[in-house]
Design an enzyme around this catalytic site. Sequence first.
Site, mmCIF file in Angstrom:
data_model
loop_
_atom_site.group_PDB
_atom_site.id
_atom_site.type_symbol
_atom_site.label_atom_id
_atom_site.label_comp_id
_atom_site.label_asym_id
_atom_site.label_seq_id
_atom_site.Cartn_x
_atom_site.Cartn_y
_atom_site.Cartn_z
ATOM 1 N N CYS A 167 0.861 -1.260 -0.137
ATOM 2 C CA CYS A 167 0.090 0.102 0.117
ATOM 3 C C CYS A 167 0.767 1.382 0.006
ATOM 4 C CB CYS A 167 -0.889 0.127 1.373
ATOM 5 S SG CYS A 167 -2.304 -1.249 1.122
ATOM 6 N N ASN A 168 2.070 1.114 0.504
ATOM 7 C CA ASN A 168 2.891 2.323 0.326
ATOM 8 C C ASN A 168 3.455 2.827 -0.945
ATOM 9 O OD1 ASN A 168 6.262 2.404 0.165
ATOM 10 N ND2 ASN A 168 5.067 0.270 0.576
#
Length: 344
Positions: A167-168
């Site tokens: 997700c980063n």
Amino acid sequence: MSTILTNTWTRREKRIEGHAKILAIGTAIPANWVDQTTYPDFYFRITNSEHLLEHKEKFRRICNKSKIRKRHLVITEELLKKNPNLCTYNEASLNTRQDILVSEVPKLGKEAAMKAIKEWGRPISEITHLVFCTSSGVDMPGADFQLAKLLGLSSSVNRLMMYQQGCNAGAAMLRLAKDLAENNKGGRVLVVCSEVMLNVFRGPSLEQEDYLLAQCLFGDGSAAVIVGTEPRPGLETPLFELVSAAQTTIPDTDSHLKLHLREMGLTFHCSKAVPSLITQNVEDYLVKAFEPFGISDWNSIFWILHPGGIAILDRVEEKLGLEPEKLRASRDVLSESGNLTSAC
């Protein structure tokens, strides 16, 4: 083949001044979508798990609290019926998943890339760099190579493939694109994040209940941006300026959010402490990031917070005292598409 030439004087000559800018944005989602309110019925039926009544009701509660209205998915009932090994919890199915993902991920990425290129309005031959990111499948030649072929990019385009960044990755890819653009005069960097979360789809497990969150949260989608410096007046329109980019890690938290590639696909574990860990640390990191610019009023800035889940959005908003409209874009994405991992 990669070629590296070192010339310190030439390097200084070509280094440009000024920040990188986002010159175009494109997004894409699959046509197929699921209604979050009826998804528990579909999920437990297609996985032959309707006898797990308690589990089904728990999943329904999770879906109802998610504030997700719908999610777009490559997964269809027809696909799952053709591949029943995708519907159990731990049956070996990596080959099946890979065969689907190596095709679908670049295709979905192409849709977003073409929209960005159209908005940019310049010939595709002016793209100098391609950065592709996905947590969906692993292959060589990679999805970057496949996308370059689909788009008809020059064989001399500088490509970089990033797998399994989670997700980063969306923010990380912007940071990388900024560095590339600011160190390559005249460079135009096409960044594409494409996610097809087939790898995390599987039937329920009585022992691994946190896995229900993955079945409720993730959607499929892709996003693309074109990044460059010194936009040409009348030919390019900058949308955003990438003034600064940084990354930090909260120490001793690696056990709280884990995904592992196994024969059964991509396993998922997320502890209930994740929203609290984020909110306990977010303001300290914001202070470090914005202090050099004299910014301390969090309502004075434009927000794009990754829609990791409704608990994260709610707690960050409360912790920082944000006005409701500040996270509206993130909430809208979560509601209409779910968590798209790197693509949002």
